[in-house]
Design a protein around this motif. Structure first.
Motif, PDB file in Angstrom:
ATOM      1  N   GLY A 209       0.789  -1.219   0.000  1.00  0.00           N
ATOM      2  CA  GLY A 209       0.000   0.000   0.000  1.00  0.00           C
ATOM      3  C   GLY A 209       0.822   1.270   0.000  1.00  0.00           C
ATOM      4  O   GLY A 209       0.468   2.253  -0.666  1.00  0.00           O
ATOM      5  N   ARG A 210       1.923   1.288   0.737  1.00  0.00           N
ATOM      6  CA  ARG A 210       2.737   2.501   0.806  1.00  0.00           C
ATOM      7  C   ARG A 210       3.405   2.784  -0.527  1.00  0.00           C
ATOM      8  O   ARG A 210       3.557   3.949  -0.931  1.00  0.00           O
ATOM      9  CB  ARG A 210       3.774   2.385   1.919  1.00  0.00           C
ATOM     10  CG  ARG A 210       3.165   2.437   3.316  1.00  0.00           C
ATOM     11  CD  ARG A 210       4.219   2.603   4.387  1.00  0.00           C
ATOM     12  NE  ARG A 210       3.611   2.729   5.705  1.00  0.00           N
ATOM     13  CZ  ARG A 210       4.282   2.951   6.825  1.00  0.00           C
ATOM     14  NH1 ARG A 210       5.607   3.080   6.775  1.00  0.00           N
ATOM     15  NH2 ARG A 210       3.659   3.060   7.982  1.00  0.00           N
ATOM     16  N   ALA A 211       3.812   1.733  -1.209  1.00  0.00           N
ATOM     17  CA  ALA A 211       4.413   1.929  -2.535  1.00  0.00           C
ATOM     18  C   ALA A 211       3.378   2.472  -3.512  1.00  0.00           C
ATOM     19  O   ALA A 211       3.675   3.374  -4.313  1.00  0.00           O
ATOM     20  CB  ALA A 211       4.999   0.617  -3.046  1.00  0.00           C
ATOM     21  N   LEU A 212       2.161   1.938  -3.459  1.00  0.00           N
ATOM     22  CA  LEU A 212       1.094   2.443  -4.336  1.00  0.00           C
ATOM     23  C   LEU A 212       0.800   3.911  -4.039  1.00  0.00           C
ATOM     24  O   LEU A 212       0.593   4.711  -4.960  1.00  0.00           O
ATOM     25  CB  LEU A 212      -0.177   1.599  -4.158  1.00  0.00           C
ATOM     26  CG  LEU A 212      -0.111   0.151  -4.633  1.00  0.00           C
ATOM     27  CD1 LEU A 212      -1.410  -0.574  -4.274  1.00  0.00           C
ATOM     28  CD2 LEU A 212       0.128   0.077  -6.140  1.00  0.00           C
ATOM     29  N   ALA A 213       0.783   4.265  -2.750  1.00  0.00           N
ATOM     30  CA  ALA A 213       0.532   5.656  -2.369  1.00  0.00           C
ATOM     31  C   ALA A 213       1.619   6.573  -2.897  1.00  0.00           C
ATOM     32  O   ALA A 213       1.342   7.674  -3.406  1.00  0.00           O
ATOM     33  CB  ALA A 213       0.420   5.767  -0.856  1.00  0.00           C
ATOM     34  N   SER A 214       2.864   6.138  -2.794  1.00  0.00           N
ATOM     35  CA  SER A 214       3.972   6.944  -3.306  1.00  0.00           C
ATOM     36  C   SER A 214       3.903   7.078  -4.818  1.00  0.00           C
ATOM     37  O   SER A 214       4.186   8.151  -5.377  1.00  0.00           O
ATOM     38  CB  SER A 214       5.316   6.324  -2.904  1.00  0.00           C
ATOM     39  OG  SER A 214       5.515   6.416  -1.508  1.00  0.00           O
ATOM     40  N   MET A 215       3.522   6.000  -5.482  1.00  0.00           N
ATOM     41  CA  MET A 215       3.371   6.063  -6.942  1.00  0.00           C
ATOM     42  C   MET A 215       2.305   7.079  -7.336  1.00  0.00           C
ATOM     43  O   MET A 215       2.495   7.885  -8.255  1.00  0.00           O
ATOM     44  CB  MET A 215       3.020   4.681  -7.489  1.00  0.00           C
ATOM     45  CG  MET A 215       4.152   3.689  -7.465  1.00  0.00           C
ATOM     46  SD  MET A 215       3.590   2.049  -8.029  1.00  0.00           S
ATOM     47  CE  MET A 215       5.104   1.116  -7.806  1.00  0.00           C
ATOM     48  N   LYS A 216       1.157   7.039  -6.635  1.00  0.00           N
ATOM     49  CA  LYS A 216       0.084   7.976  -6.968  1.00  0.00           C
ATOM     50  C   LYS A 216       0.524   9.410  -6.697  1.00  0.00           C
ATOM     51  O   LYS A 216       0.207  10.327  -7.474  1.00  0.00           O
ATOM     52  CB  LYS A 216      -1.190   7.632  -6.187  1.00  0.00           C
ATOM     53  CG  LYS A 216      -2.385   8.489  -6.598  1.00  0.00           C
ATOM     54  CD  LYS A 216      -3.711   7.909  -6.148  1.00  0.00           C
ATOM     55  CE  LYS A 216      -4.881   8.771  -6.609  1.00  0.00           C
ATOM     56  NZ  LYS A 216      -6.188   8.207  -6.232  1.00  0.00           N
ATOM     57  N   HIS A 217       1.250   9.610  -5.611  1.00  0.00           N
ATOM     58  CA  HIS A 217       1.768  10.947  -5.302  1.00  0.00           C
ATOM     59  C   HIS A 217       2.684  11.439  -6.412  1.00  0.00           C
ATOM     60  O   HIS A 217       2.596  12.599  -6.848  1.00  0.00           O
ATOM     61  CB  HIS A 217       2.517  10.916  -3.971  1.00  0.00           C
ATOM     62  CG  HIS A 217       3.200  12.195  -3.642  1.00  0.00           C
ATOM     63  ND1 HIS A 217       2.517  13.367  -3.366  1.00  0.00           N
ATOM     64  CD2 HIS A 217       4.527  12.506  -3.561  1.00  0.00           C
ATOM     65  CE1 HIS A 217       3.388  14.335  -3.119  1.00  0.00           C
ATOM     66  NE2 HIS A 217       4.602  13.839  -3.241  1.00  0.00           N
ATOM     67  N   MET A 218       3.560  10.574  -6.896  1.00  0.00           N
ATOM     68  CA  MET A 218       4.477  10.975  -7.956  1.00  0.00           C
ATOM     69  C   MET A 218       3.747  11.207  -9.272  1.00  0.00           C
ATOM     70  O   MET A 218       4.070  12.137 -10.020  1.00  0.00           O
ATOM     71  CB  MET A 218       5.578   9.925  -8.133  1.00  0.00           C
ATOM     72  CG  MET A 218       6.557   9.868  -6.977  1.00  0.00           C
ATOM     73  SD  MET A 218       7.982   8.805  -7.319  1.00  0.00           S
ATOM     74  CE  MET A 218       8.798   9.751  -8.611  1.00  0.00           C
ATOM     75  N   ILE A 219       2.753  10.366  -9.564  1.00  0.00           N
ATOM     76  CA  ILE A 219       1.952  10.577 -10.775  1.00  0.00           C
ATOM     77  C   ILE A 219       1.243  11.925 -10.710  1.00  0.00           C
ATOM     78  O   ILE A 219       1.206  12.680 -11.690  1.00  0.00           O
ATOM     79  CB  ILE A 219       0.952   9.414 -10.961  1.00  0.00           C
ATOM     80  CG1 ILE A 219       1.692   8.135 -11.348  1.00  0.00           C
ATOM     81  CG2 ILE A 219      -0.094   9.761 -12.023  1.00  0.00           C
ATOM     82  CD1 ILE A 219       0.855   6.882 -11.280  1.00  0.00           C
TER      83      ILE A 219
END
Length: 265
Positions: A209-219
């Motif tokens: 989940g944290r990796a997905l959150a970071s990905m969305k933040h970067m997107i």
């Protein structure tokens, strides 16, 4: 017993938010928007929720902005301009929330996916469409511009040439047209829609989940930094256009024909 305009449930780390006004084809009225924001806030705050599904009841996702609400206080230019300003601000608030929640959001699409409904679907991270879905940027039919970030989102996703075509001509698109434009991730039969959406949601819920959150933040940082500015511009432009004769003629034709705007001309 009355049913809530927005239904919320959470199960197995997946929150499902349902637009529940099938008589209007889940038009984005102010009360419905408030319900969506409340549900999104609940899903965001719940640490057990890892994925969100946004869907519509009654075989349609959403027909877009609520024309009846736009006209609820008459056609006085200043009154309707203020009314429309508030409605556009509300749609923009939902768009921002969909992007700013750092959890994957899947739009489950079927039937009418029009106007603000289409643009809110574009704001989600994933879109799975049933083969009976009908998409349209219907705003030109009543002399308005897309809200909920429509022009900005389309330009980011498919470029300026196709964006210009879709918003200026207001042509209807089938699910397979959307797939060719890479605007939906998958097209499935209406019978397989639930299964496909839940398979994707389950897969996402089992990823870090944290990796997905970071990905969305970067997107968001790289692809959607201009969304706030675009939403502010929409509010100003819609308030201005609400005072034009083109808008008055467009909504008058809607009243007389009782023809859903999403169907186009």
């Amino acid at each position: 017993m009355s049913h809530p305009l927005v239904e919320y449930k959470s199960e197995n780390h997946i929150a499902t938010i349902t637009l529940n006004d099938p008589k209007s084809l889940n038009a984005f009225s102010t009360p419905l928007k408030a319900g969506v924001l409340k549900a999104l806030n609940e899903a965001e705050a719940d640490d057990h929720v890892r994925v969100i599904i946004l869907q519509g009841a009654g075989g349609n996702f959403s027909s877009g902005g609520d024309i009846k609400e736009m006209l609820s206080e008459g056609l006085d230019k200043d009154v309707i301009s203020n009314k429309l300003k508030g409605m556009v601000e509300g749609a923009g608030e939902v768009s921002l929330k969909l992007r700013n929640i750092h959890k994957p959001i899947i739009a489950k699409l079927e039937g009418a996916v029009a106007g603000a409904g289409m643009n809110l679907a574009l704001t989600c991270d994933f879109r799975i469409a049933a083969d009976n879905s009908k998409f349209v940027q219907a705003f030109i039919n009543i002399g308005l511009i897309p809200d909920a970030g429509g022009i900005y989102l389309l330009n980011q996703l498919i470029g300026v040439a196709k964006t210009t075509e879709l918003v200026m001509l207001g042509d209807k698109l089938k699910a397979e047209d959307m797939a060719r434009l890479n605007l939906v991730n998958e097209v499935v039969s209406a019978e397989d829609l639930d299964t496909s959406v839940h398979a994707l949601a389950t897969r996402l819920s089992n990823l870090p989940g944290r990796a997905l959150a970071s990905m969305k933040h970067m997107i968001n940082t790289h692809a959607y930094m201009g969304l706030n500015e675009a939403l502010d511009m929409e509010v100003d432009q819609q308030a201005m256009l609400a005072k034009t004769d083109d808008f008055k003629e467009g909504v008058t034709a809607f009243i007389e024909k009782r023809k859903p705007v999403y169907q186009g001309k």
